[in-house]
Motif scaffolding. Sequence first.
Motif, PDB file in Angstrom:
ATOM      1  N   GLN A  65      37.820  45.386  47.543  1.00 42.26           N
ATOM      2  CA  GLN A  65      37.997  46.123  46.639  1.00 42.26           C
ATOM      3  C   GLN A  65      36.951  45.913  45.366  1.00 42.26           C
ATOM      4  OE1 GLN A  65      42.189  46.071  44.764  1.00 42.26           O
ATOM      5  NE2 GLN A  65      42.737  45.282  46.494  1.00 42.26           N
ATOM      6  N   ASP A  66      36.474  44.773  45.446  1.00 37.41           N
ATOM      7  CA  ASP A  66      35.524  44.469  44.669  1.00 37.41           C
ATOM      8  C   ASP A  66      34.068  45.113  45.069  1.00 37.41           C
ATOM      9  OD1 ASP A  66      36.663  43.094  42.612  1.00 37.41           O
ATOM     10  OD2 ASP A  66      36.582  41.192  43.599  1.00 37.41           O
ATOM     11  N   TYR A  67      33.784  45.149  46.390  1.00 39.94           N
ATOM     12  CA  TYR A  67      32.619  45.533  46.674  1.00 39.94           C
ATOM     13  C   TYR A  67      32.344  47.028  46.622  1.00 39.94           C
ATOM     14  CZ  TYR A  67      30.997  41.573  49.355  1.00 39.94           C
ATOM     15  OH  TYR A  67      30.361  40.256  49.929  1.00 39.94           O
ATOM     16  N   ALA A  68      33.886  47.810  46.907  1.00 36.32           N
ATOM     17  CA  ALA A  68      33.673  49.197  46.452  1.00 36.32           C
ATOM     18  C   ALA A  68      33.450  49.507  44.921  1.00 36.32           C
ATOM     19  CB  ALA A  68      35.284  49.768  46.775  1.00 36.32           C
ATOM     20  N   LEU A  69      34.064  48.591  44.113  1.00 37.67           N
ATOM     21  CA  LEU A  69      33.779  48.769  42.816  1.00 37.67           C
ATOM     22  C   LEU A  69      32.142  48.514  42.408  1.00 37.67           C
ATOM     23  CD1 LEU A  69      36.704  47.205  41.022  1.00 37.67           C
ATOM     24  CD2 LEU A  69      36.323  49.569  41.093  1.00 37.67           C
ATOM     25  N   MET A  70      31.633  47.477  43.107  1.00 36.82           N
ATOM     26  CA  MET A  70      30.293  47.446  42.667  1.00 36.82           C
ATOM     27  C   MET A  70      29.222  48.451  43.312  1.00 36.82           C
ATOM     28  SD  MET A  70      29.764  43.339  43.190  1.00 36.82           S
ATOM     29  CE  MET A  70      30.757  42.724  44.636  1.00 36.82           C
ATOM     30  N   ALA A  71      29.899  48.904  44.477  1.00 38.78           N
ATOM     31  CA  ALA A  71      29.082  49.983  45.031  1.00 38.78           C
ATOM     32  C   ALA A  71      29.074  51.263  44.346  1.00 38.78           C
ATOM     33  CB  ALA A  71      29.362  50.407  46.507  1.00 38.78           C
ATOM     34  N   SER A  72      30.390  51.626  43.818  1.00 37.41           N
ATOM     35  CA  SER A  72      30.318  52.689  42.972  1.00 37.41           C
ATOM     36  C   SER A  72      29.591  52.635  41.756  1.00 37.41           C
ATOM     37  CB  SER A  72      32.044  53.070  42.647  1.00 37.41           C
ATOM     38  OG  SER A  72      32.213  54.153  41.750  1.00 37.41           O
ATOM     39  N   ALA A  73      29.774  51.538  41.096  1.00 38.59           N
ATOM     40  CA  ALA A  73      29.093  51.348  39.786  1.00 38.59           C
ATOM     41  C   ALA A  73      27.662  51.431  39.963  1.00 38.59           C
ATOM     42  CB  ALA A  73      29.639  49.856  39.236  1.00 38.59           C
ATOM     43  N   PHE A  82      29.496  47.178  37.266  1.00 33.07           N
ATOM     44  CA  PHE A  82      29.136  46.237  38.409  1.00 33.07           C
ATOM     45  C   PHE A  82      29.169  44.769  38.112  1.00 33.07           C
ATOM     46  CE2 PHE A  82      25.795  43.985  40.685  1.00 33.07           C
ATOM     47  CZ  PHE A  82      25.865  44.571  41.967  1.00 33.07           C
ATOM     48  N   ASN A  83      28.531  44.216  36.638  1.00 32.32           N
ATOM     49  CA  ASN A  83      28.664  43.012  36.561  1.00 32.32           C
ATOM     50  C   ASN A  83      30.227  42.523  36.521  1.00 32.32           C
ATOM     51  OD1 ASN A  83      26.043  42.410  36.504  1.00 32.32           O
ATOM     52  ND2 ASN A  83      25.733  42.953  34.303  1.00 32.32           N
ATOM     53  N   ARG A  84      31.104  43.237  36.037  1.00 30.82           N
ATOM     54  CA  ARG A  84      32.458  42.750  35.795  1.00 30.82           C
ATOM     55  C   ARG A  84      33.115  42.739  37.056  1.00 30.82           C
ATOM     56  NH1 ARG A  84      33.314  45.812  31.794  1.00 30.82           N
ATOM     57  NH2 ARG A  84      33.904  47.628  32.899  1.00 30.82           N
ATOM     58  N   ALA A  85      32.717  43.651  38.262  1.00 29.01           N
ATOM     59  CA  ALA A  85      33.059  43.404  39.558  1.00 29.01           C
ATOM     60  C   ALA A  85      32.562  42.276  40.450  1.00 29.01           C
ATOM     61  CB  ALA A  85      32.899  44.892  40.311  1.00 29.01           C
ATOM     62  N   GLN A  90      33.362  36.672  42.321  1.00 26.36           N
ATOM     63  CA  GLN A  90      33.044  35.385  42.153  1.00 26.36           C
ATOM     64  C   GLN A  90      34.292  34.353  41.749  1.00 26.36           C
ATOM     65  OE1 GLN A  90      29.839  35.458  39.321  1.00 26.36           O
ATOM     66  NE2 GLN A  90      28.198  35.398  41.008  1.00 26.36           N
ATOM     67  N   THR A  91      35.017  34.977  40.927  1.00 20.18           N
ATOM     68  CA  THR A  91      36.237  34.243  40.329  1.00 20.18           C
ATOM     69  C   THR A  91      37.130  33.991  41.695  1.00 20.18           C
ATOM     70  OG1 THR A  91      36.003  34.915  38.213  1.00 20.18           O
ATOM     71  CG2 THR A  91      38.168  34.165  38.962  1.00 20.18           C
ATOM     72  N   HIS A  92      37.228  35.180  42.480  1.00 20.62           N
ATOM     73  CA  HIS A  92      38.105  35.182  43.553  1.00 20.62           C
ATOM     74  C   HIS A  92      37.787  34.106  44.588  1.00 20.62           C
ATOM     75  CE1 HIS A  92      40.516  36.302  47.016  1.00 20.62           C
ATOM     76  NE2 HIS A  92      39.490  36.688  47.657  1.00 20.62           N
TER      77      HIS A  92
END
Length: 325
Positions: A65-73, A82-85, A90-92
């Motif tokens: 999910q985070d990769y998808a959000l980063m790619a979309s951003a 992007f930085n939020r995702a 990293q927290t995960h």
Amino acid sequence: MTNSPSPISSRTLEQFDKLSQIQSKMEMPFLIPPHQHEKGKEDWARTGDTLLEAVRGAAIPVALQDYALMASAFRQGKPAEFNRALADYQTHLKASLPARTRKAQAEHYFNHLQTFYKASVLYVVAFLLACGFWFNLNEGFRRSALWLILLALVVHTSGLLFRIILQGRPPVTNLYSSAVFIGWGAVILGLVLERFYVDGIGSAVASSMGFLSLIIAHNLSLDGDTMVMMEAVLDTNFWLATHVVIVTLGYASTFVAGFLAIVYLTRGLFTSTLSEATGKALARMIYGIICFATLFSFVAPSWGGIWADQSWAASGVGIRKKMAR
């Protein structure tokens, strides 16, 4: 994206399957951190395989999910999202894989230090100073070369120790580390020679051997990961720390003896600097180091025979137990 599976069209399913096959054929990186599989094993996975598992009803990993959000951003040019995702990913990782995350951070720091590169630069400068001593016999050149080699040896040793801690293994675990360790041993032998003879030859040997071995190691590192552990039946820390280290020290000694012989021939044939006293000193150096190398080359195969006997015997017992079942 949610963790609950939603209806997937046949076209989308076909795209996921094609993506999985392409990634496998091209040996794409495993980006999804370990999660529980059907057989109870944990392993990293590719995005295509993870998407296929999600279609079959498995939960969608947080990392995907985070990769998808980063790619979309990234596509939309939204750096804040992007930085939020990325921060969430990293927290995960820190929560789910704390030990591996700490090790990855330590390895990144080690790569950033570039200890072996810095040591090789110091070895080159020390070698030039040692050669300068031969030209004008200025004691300042010899002392400067000696202190630079000692500093380079400290940097070289710190890199070796860092690798040992990161791998949890003895210093020699693959071809790359063998080149690094052989250079380290050759430098120590060169310093021992300089301590006894005080004529700059030991410094020249130590600095040149240290530099050449690290250059060889650098070229070996171009093949890929230098932290890869050798795949062998004889895979135990005790034997790696005894048999392999002794063999490698024998190689380092032979390396130094060969270089001294080259110095003897070069100075004797192409220069007028090889006096009778220097020639006798070089001959004594070569003889002593060859004796040292012969001893280690004799002991190491003896240890290796015991190691192989124990390892193959243990493997035979395991095979017989499996066959009995």
